[in-house]
Design an enzyme around this catalytic site. Structure first.
Site, PDB file in Angstrom:
ATOM      1  CG  HIS A  23      -0.233   0.050   2.696  1.00 16.42           C
ATOM      2  ND1 HIS A  23       0.312   1.207   2.864  1.00 16.42           N
ATOM      3  CD2 HIS A  23       0.042  -0.958   3.300  1.00 16.42           C
ATOM      4  CE1 HIS A  23       0.956   0.900   4.226  1.00 16.42           C
ATOM      5  NE2 HIS A  23       0.853  -0.386   4.454  1.00 16.42           N
ATOM      6  CD  GLU A 135       1.705  -5.751   8.097  1.00  9.13           C
ATOM      7  OE1 GLU A 135       2.140  -6.932   7.837  1.00  9.13           O
ATOM      8  OE2 GLU A 135       2.537  -4.701   7.505  1.00  9.13           O
TER       9      GLU A 135
END
Length: 287
Positions: A23, A135
């Site tokens: 990201h 994550e």
């Protein structure tokens, strides 16, 4: 041949091309890159992109279009967190959105106070959210997701229906327990195995630095050390790295779309054809 000593050869239909994307810069990265303890800040819950992060998205979008990559991608898989969703739709979404009843936007205007225009789903590859590529789970507020229903309002054309999304609420994130590195790696390998259940051959995956690092560390042990380093080094914000994964275990069942079996039609040549062939050979040798 020793697999580490030279080129390796695999049937094409046993391979998938994956484009791994971390990201863009999130609000948590600004302080977290300086002081790791900053990731504990509750203000960074489900961190969104910074203005610089959106610039990074715009630049990667230009790259995937100018390189021709955009037209090759069959599917985009995204971690269901705000910063990855914003990155995925910003990079791989369609052009500017205009209100119409037959096309749902990938992202509504000013989603999460981003100040960005709505993003169209027209002509973009399908984008699906998958929990397996999140994550590191637990403890850090930035890695806790919102309710899926909140995301569905902000990102109407993203598919959140897969079985990997266990519930509307985030039941995977724990306030006092953080996944170990080994658990992240195991989850990453499970995710890659899941990819073989997909029919798509060229897939973009928008995910996170920790997930990528710990997953990719399991690979490249039979390669030159420099290639191992290239595979598993940390990703920068909005970095894209293209790789090929191979189904060595025969887990996939997709037939080849390019192989050709030959001998069509099959059978022996007719005697007349053999005579004609010999005449042609004689003419060729006399000319």
């Amino acid at each position: 041949m020793d697999s580490g000593a030279g080129p390796s050869l695999f049937p094409l239909h046993r391979c998938k091309t994956i484009h791994l994307v971390r990201h863009a810069q999130g609000i948590h990265n600004v302080e977290g890159d300086k002081n790791f303890k900053a990731y504990m800040n509750p203000d960074y819950f489900d961190a969104q992109l910074t203005p610089l992060g959106w610039q990074q998205v715009d630049n990667l979008r230009k790259h995937v279009h100018s390189s021709g990559l955009y037209k090759k991608i069959d599917l985009v898989i995204v971690s269901p967190l705000l910063r990855t969703l914003q990155t995925a739709v910003g990079v791989f979404g369609g052009e500017g959105y205009t209100d119409r009843l037959d096309v749902v936007p990938l992202m509504v205007a000013n989603a999460a106070d981003s100040g960005r225009a709505a993003i169209s789903s027209l002509d973009s590859p399908p984008i699906i959210a998958v929990e397996h590529c999140r994550e590191h789970l637990g403890v850090h507020p930035c890695d806790r997701r919102r309710n899926v229903s909140d995301y569905q309002f902000l990102f109407p054309a993203v598919d959140f229906s897969l079985a990997s999304i266990e519930s509307d609420e985030d039941v995977l994130w724990k306030a006092t327990v953080r996944e170990t590195k080994e658990e992240v790696a195991a989850r990453g390998l499970k995710f890659l195995n899941w990819l073989w259940t997909r029919q798509e051959k060229e897939i973009a995956i928008v995910t996170h630095s920790g997930f990528l690092f710990h997953t990719l560390k399991a690979f490249g042990n039979d390669c030159h050390p420099l290639m191992k380093k290239e595979i598993c080094k940390h990703f920068a914000n909005c970095e894209l790295r293209s790789m090929v994964i191979v189904d060595k275990s025969m887990a996939g069942s997709d037939p080849s779309t390019t192989n050709y079996p030959g001998k069509i039609p099959s059978g022996r040549d007719l005697p007349g054809d053999i005579t004609n062939d010999k005449n042609l050979e004689n003419e060729s040798s006399n000319s």
